[in-house]
Design a protein around this motif. Structure first.
Motif, PDB file in Angstrom:
ATOM      1  N   ILE A 182       0.926  -1.142   0.010  1.00  0.00           N
ATOM      2  CA  ILE A 182       0.210  -0.181   0.073  1.00  0.00           C
ATOM      3  C   ILE A 182       0.950   1.365   0.076  1.00  0.00           C
ATOM      4  O   ILE A 182       0.608   2.396  -0.652  1.00  0.00           O
ATOM      5  CB  ILE A 182      -0.890   0.060   1.226  1.00  0.00           C
ATOM      6  N   ASN A 183       1.942   1.163   0.737  1.00  0.00           N
ATOM      7  CA  ASN A 183       2.715   2.321   0.849  1.00  0.00           C
ATOM      8  C   ASN A 183       3.433   2.756  -0.512  1.00  0.00           C
ATOM      9  O   ASN A 183       3.237   3.804  -1.022  1.00  0.00           O
ATOM     10  CB  ASN A 183       3.841   2.072   1.767  1.00  0.00           C
ATOM     11  N   ASN A 184       4.069   1.536  -1.320  1.00  0.00           N
ATOM     12  CA  ASN A 184       4.587   1.744  -2.447  1.00  0.00           C
ATOM     13  C   ASN A 184       3.484   2.213  -3.544  1.00  0.00           C
ATOM     14  O   ASN A 184       3.692   3.091  -4.410  1.00  0.00           O
ATOM     15  CB  ASN A 184       5.099   0.554  -3.164  1.00  0.00           C
ATOM     16  N   LYS A 207       3.491  23.907   4.458  1.00  0.00           N
ATOM     17  CA  LYS A 207       3.559  22.406   4.478  1.00  0.00           C
ATOM     18  C   LYS A 207       2.225  21.689   4.872  1.00  0.00           C
ATOM     19  O   LYS A 207       1.666  20.961   4.059  1.00  0.00           O
ATOM     20  CB  LYS A 207       4.839  22.095   5.037  1.00  0.00           C
ATOM     21  N   ASN A 208       1.792  22.259   5.859  1.00  0.00           N
ATOM     22  CA  ASN A 208       0.434  21.604   6.396  1.00  0.00           C
ATOM     23  C   ASN A 208      -0.569  21.995   5.404  1.00  0.00           C
ATOM     24  O   ASN A 208      -1.530  21.159   5.063  1.00  0.00           O
ATOM     25  CB  ASN A 208       0.109  22.223   7.712  1.00  0.00           C
ATOM     26  N   PHE A 209      -0.662  23.219   4.784  1.00  0.00           N
ATOM     27  CA  PHE A 209      -1.579  23.470   3.730  1.00  0.00           C
ATOM     28  C   PHE A 209      -1.695  22.432   2.398  1.00  0.00           C
ATOM     29  O   PHE A 209      -2.657  22.052   1.867  1.00  0.00           O
ATOM     30  CB  PHE A 209      -1.543  24.967   3.353  1.00  0.00           C
ATOM     31  N   ILE A 210      -0.355  22.217   2.277  1.00  0.00           N
ATOM     32  CA  ILE A 210      -0.296  21.119   0.967  1.00  0.00           C
ATOM     33  C   ILE A 210      -0.555  19.899   1.249  1.00  0.00           C
ATOM     34  O   ILE A 210      -1.157  19.290   0.463  1.00  0.00           O
ATOM     35  CB  ILE A 210       1.258  21.475   0.361  1.00  0.00           C
ATOM     36  N   ARG A 211      -0.170  19.416   2.298  1.00  0.00           N
ATOM     37  CA  ARG A 211      -0.125  18.099   2.960  1.00  0.00           C
ATOM     38  C   ARG A 211      -1.606  17.634   3.137  1.00  0.00           C
ATOM     39  O   ARG A 211      -2.362  16.722   2.832  1.00  0.00           O
ATOM     40  CB  ARG A 211       0.508  17.830   4.181  1.00  0.00           C
ATOM     41  N   ALA A 212      -2.707  18.555   3.707  1.00  0.00           N
ATOM     42  CA  ALA A 212      -3.988  18.531   4.121  1.00  0.00           C
ATOM     43  C   ALA A 212      -4.719  17.705   3.129  1.00  0.00           C
ATOM     44  O   ALA A 212      -5.312  16.599   3.445  1.00  0.00           O
ATOM     45  CB  ALA A 212      -4.604  19.404   4.643  1.00  0.00           C
ATOM     46  N   PRO A 213      -5.010  18.240   1.896  1.00  0.00           N
ATOM     47  CA  PRO A 213      -5.775  17.823   0.702  1.00  0.00           C
ATOM     48  C   PRO A 213      -5.204  16.278   0.419  1.00  0.00           C
ATOM     49  O   PRO A 213      -6.165  15.511   0.151  1.00  0.00           O
ATOM     50  CB  PRO A 213      -5.648  18.772  -0.214  1.00  0.00           C
ATOM     51  N   PHE A 214      -3.977  16.199   0.448  1.00  0.00           N
ATOM     52  CA  PHE A 214      -3.638  15.000  -0.141  1.00  0.00           C
ATOM     53  C   PHE A 214      -3.787  14.043   0.707  1.00  0.00           C
ATOM     54  O   PHE A 214      -3.920  12.673   0.419  1.00  0.00           O
ATOM     55  CB  PHE A 214      -1.994  15.027  -0.342  1.00  0.00           C
ATOM     56  N   ILE A 270      -3.240   2.972   6.922  1.00  0.00           N
ATOM     57  CA  ILE A 270      -1.823   3.091   6.039  1.00  0.00           C
ATOM     58  C   ILE A 270      -1.893   4.064   5.028  1.00  0.00           C
ATOM     59  O   ILE A 270      -0.836   4.643   4.819  1.00  0.00           O
ATOM     60  CB  ILE A 270      -1.806   1.578   5.774  1.00  0.00           C
ATOM     61  N   ALA A 271      -3.087   4.031   4.385  1.00  0.00           N
ATOM     62  CA  ALA A 271      -3.071   5.043   3.601  1.00  0.00           C
ATOM     63  C   ALA A 271      -3.035   6.532   4.092  1.00  0.00           C
ATOM     64  O   ALA A 271      -2.172   7.435   3.166  1.00  0.00           O
ATOM     65  CB  ALA A 271      -4.583   5.118   2.729  1.00  0.00           C
ATOM     66  N   GLY A 272      -3.474   6.841   5.024  1.00  0.00           N
ATOM     67  CA  GLY A 272      -3.102   8.203   5.489  1.00  0.00           C
ATOM     68  C   GLY A 272      -1.695   8.457   5.704  1.00  0.00           C
ATOM     69  O   GLY A 272      -1.070   9.656   5.690  1.00  0.00           O
ATOM     70  N   LEU A 273      -1.178   7.592   6.619  1.00  0.00           N
ATOM     71  CA  LEU A 273       0.286   7.756   6.931  1.00  0.00           C
ATOM     72  C   LEU A 273       1.235   7.530   5.669  1.00  0.00           C
ATOM     73  O   LEU A 273       2.202   8.547   5.614  1.00  0.00           O
ATOM     74  CB  LEU A 273       0.632   6.847   7.940  1.00  0.00           C
ATOM     75  N   SER A 274       0.913   6.835   4.815  1.00  0.00           N
ATOM     76  CA  SER A 274       1.568   6.651   3.659  1.00  0.00           C
ATOM     77  C   SER A 274       1.671   8.040   2.760  1.00  0.00           C
ATOM     78  O   SER A 274       2.687   8.522   2.235  1.00  0.00           O
ATOM     79  CB  SER A 274       1.137   5.435   2.628  1.00  0.00           C
ATOM     80  N   THR A 275       0.408   8.572   2.593  1.00  0.00           N
ATOM     81  CA  THR A 275       0.423   9.816   1.964  1.00  0.00           C
ATOM     82  C   THR A 275       1.085  10.868   2.614  1.00  0.00           C
ATOM     83  O   THR A 275       1.830  11.740   2.107  1.00  0.00           O
ATOM     84  CB  THR A 275      -0.944   9.970   1.919  1.00  0.00           C
ATOM     85  N   TYR A 276       1.033  10.853   4.047  1.00  0.00           N
ATOM     86  CA  TYR A 276       1.930  11.816   4.587  1.00  0.00           C
ATOM     87  C   TYR A 276       3.408  11.908   4.468  1.00  0.00           C
ATOM     88  O   TYR A 276       3.931  12.958   4.229  1.00  0.00           O
ATOM     89  CB  TYR A 276       1.709  11.952   6.151  1.00  0.00           C
ATOM     90  N   ALA A 278       4.950  10.305   2.006  1.00  0.00           N
ATOM     91  CA  ALA A 278       5.089  10.638   0.371  1.00  0.00           C
ATOM     92  C   ALA A 278       5.181  12.009   0.317  1.00  0.00           C
ATOM     93  O   ALA A 278       6.202  12.790  -0.399  1.00  0.00           O
ATOM     94  CB  ALA A 278       4.224   9.914  -0.185  1.00  0.00           C
ATOM     95  N   VAL A 279       4.269  12.939   0.706  1.00  0.00           N
ATOM     96  CA  VAL A 279       3.928  14.259   0.120  1.00  0.00           C
ATOM     97  C   VAL A 279       5.405  14.971   1.012  1.00  0.00           C
ATOM     98  O   VAL A 279       5.918  15.829   0.620  1.00  0.00           O
ATOM     99  CB  VAL A 279       2.601  14.910   0.914  1.00  0.00           C
ATOM    100  N   THR A 280       5.407  14.480   2.383  1.00  0.00           N
ATOM    101  CA  THR A 280       6.500  15.171   3.079  1.00  0.00           C
ATOM    102  C   THR A 280       8.073  15.087   2.444  1.00  0.00           C
ATOM    103  O   THR A 280       8.843  15.706   2.502  1.00  0.00           O
ATOM    104  CB  THR A 280       6.702  14.673   4.524  1.00  0.00           C
ATOM    105  N   LYS A 281       8.015  13.844   1.811  1.00  0.00           N
ATOM    106  CA  LYS A 281       9.248  13.702   0.961  1.00  0.00           C
ATOM    107  C   LYS A 281       9.475  14.701  -0.021  1.00  0.00           C
ATOM    108  O   LYS A 281      10.703  15.144  -0.289  1.00  0.00           O
ATOM    109  CB  LYS A 281       9.236  12.258   0.425  1.00  0.00           C
ATOM    110  N   TYR A 282       8.342  14.660  -0.855  1.00  0.00           N
ATOM    111  CA  TYR A 282       8.680  15.916  -2.063  1.00  0.00           C
ATOM    112  C   TYR A 282       8.785  17.159  -1.464  1.00  0.00           C
ATOM    113  O   TYR A 282       9.208  18.235  -2.181  1.00  0.00           O
ATOM    114  CB  TYR A 282       7.589  15.523  -3.052  1.00  0.00           C
ATOM    115  N   LEU A 283       8.078  17.638  -0.228  1.00  0.00           N
ATOM    116  CA  LEU A 283       8.195  18.943  -0.053  1.00  0.00           C
ATOM    117  C   LEU A 283       9.750  19.174   0.604  1.00  0.00           C
ATOM    118  O   LEU A 283      10.234  20.384   0.256  1.00  0.00           O
ATOM    119  CB  LEU A 283       7.273  18.894   1.482  1.00  0.00           C
ATOM    120  N   ARG A 284      10.282  18.118   0.782  1.00  0.00           N
ATOM    121  CA  ARG A 284      11.755  18.218   1.300  1.00  0.00           C
ATOM    122  C   ARG A 284      12.766  18.288   0.376  1.00  0.00           C
ATOM    123  O   ARG A 284      13.969  18.718   0.328  1.00  0.00           O
ATOM    124  CB  ARG A 284      12.030  17.312   2.208  1.00  0.00           C
ATOM    125  N   LEU A 285      12.352  17.661  -0.906  1.00  0.00           N
ATOM    126  CA  LEU A 285      13.274  17.808  -2.196  1.00  0.00           C
ATOM    127  C   LEU A 285      13.491  19.109  -2.863  1.00  0.00           C
ATOM    128  O   LEU A 285      12.526  20.043  -2.860  1.00  0.00           O
ATOM    129  CB  LEU A 285      12.734  16.708  -3.237  1.00  0.00           C
TER     130      LEU A 285
END
Length: 292
Positions: A182-184, A207-214, A270-276, A278-285
């Protein structure tokens, strides 16, 4: 985010979302099937243990009223689930059906003794508890002997223990695999929107504004996937009971509901945490790293 969903780019990502929901549903289906197997195995274990019978042979000449009083006493014992009084006449009829011959007329008398069939509660259906119970009964003058299959009880408990360990090990392994799959799947879905995430960040969105809808969409996808999995599980239960009618004795809708609730909880979590993550990863890139 709402404007993006209505754009052409959003339409292109819909197949990704659909495949994500289907992937989550299939993984949760496997988890749910394992949960149902565990429930049925647990109920089968309970059914087998609670149908192990102890034959309490009553002394010859004991009055029926005294035997019935003993039965009532046994029914109040903390070890006992239920009991059944078998008179000499009932025992003779049962044996006659098994033999197919009228042995009472042949012998001229009924050699059988009255007995009480005792069924133990699940937690006491082991040799240690039964031996303790038998010692208590031996003090009663009405009891001639207690007959039970010690080797069968040992075998049942040992097999149930081994099967339980195997199922638990398999459940743990499958849960780890499910989390990884599911994470992948979600990471791939978020990967297709990495430029949108970085664009929103560059124009000043927090970051929180971007993450929330995802995360919201991730939770919805997890919920939809779990609902699809539950529908498929209900279909599997129906087909299984059609093919094996004996499964009806193991039916427990309360435990099934717990399995379904677990499927929903796992899907959303799992879906919520994985999304969190994943989005955080691209916010840091950095922007240059988005093309890798």
């Amino acid at each position: 985010m709402e404007e993006f969903e209505g754009s052409t780019a959003a339409k292109k990502t819909k197949p990704v979302y659909i495949s994500t929901v289907i992937s989550i549903a299939l993984v949760l289906l496997m988890i749910g099937l394992l949960g149902l197997i565990m429930v049925h195995a647990r109920n089968l274990s309970k059914y087998v243990k609670e149908n192990i019978v102890l034959n309490i042979i009553v002394s010859d000449g004991a009055k029926e009223v005294d035997v019935l009083a003993l039965q009532k006493q046994l029914d109040t014992h903390p070890y006992v689930l239920r009991s059944q009084y078998v008179s000499k006449e009932i025992a003779a009829r049962n044996l006659q059906k098994d033999l197919g011959e009228e042995f009472v007329q042949f012998l001229g008398y009924n050699p059988l003794l009255s007995s009480i069939d005792v069924y133990m509660k699940e937690e006491y259906a082991n040799n240690a508890s039964i031996e303790n119970f038998t010692r208590q009964l031996s003090k009663n003058p009405l009891v001639k002997e207690v007959i039970y299959q010690k080797s069968l009880i040992d075998m049942v408990n040992q097999n149930i223990k081994v099967i339980s360990l195997v199922i638990l090990a398999f459940a743990g392994t499958l849960l780890i695999i499910a989390i990884a799959l599911i994470n992948n799947t979600i990471r791939l879905a978020i990967y297709s929107q990495r430029f949108l995430i970085k664009s929103m960040q560059l124009v000043g969105a927090t970051k929180n504004f971007i993450r929330a809808p995802f995360i919201g969409y991730g939770i919805i996808h997890g919920l939809l996937g779990s609902l699809i999995a539950i529908i498929l599980l209900l279909g599997a239960l129906y087909l299984a009971q059609q093919q094996i009618p004996e499964l009806v004795i193991l039916k427990n809708w309360y435990e099934f509901a717990l399995v379904f609730a677990g499927v929903v909880a796992i899907g959303i979590l799992i879906a919520g945490l994985s999304t969190y993550f994943a989005v955080t990863k691209y916010l840091r890139l950095k922007v240059n790293n988005l093309y890798r």
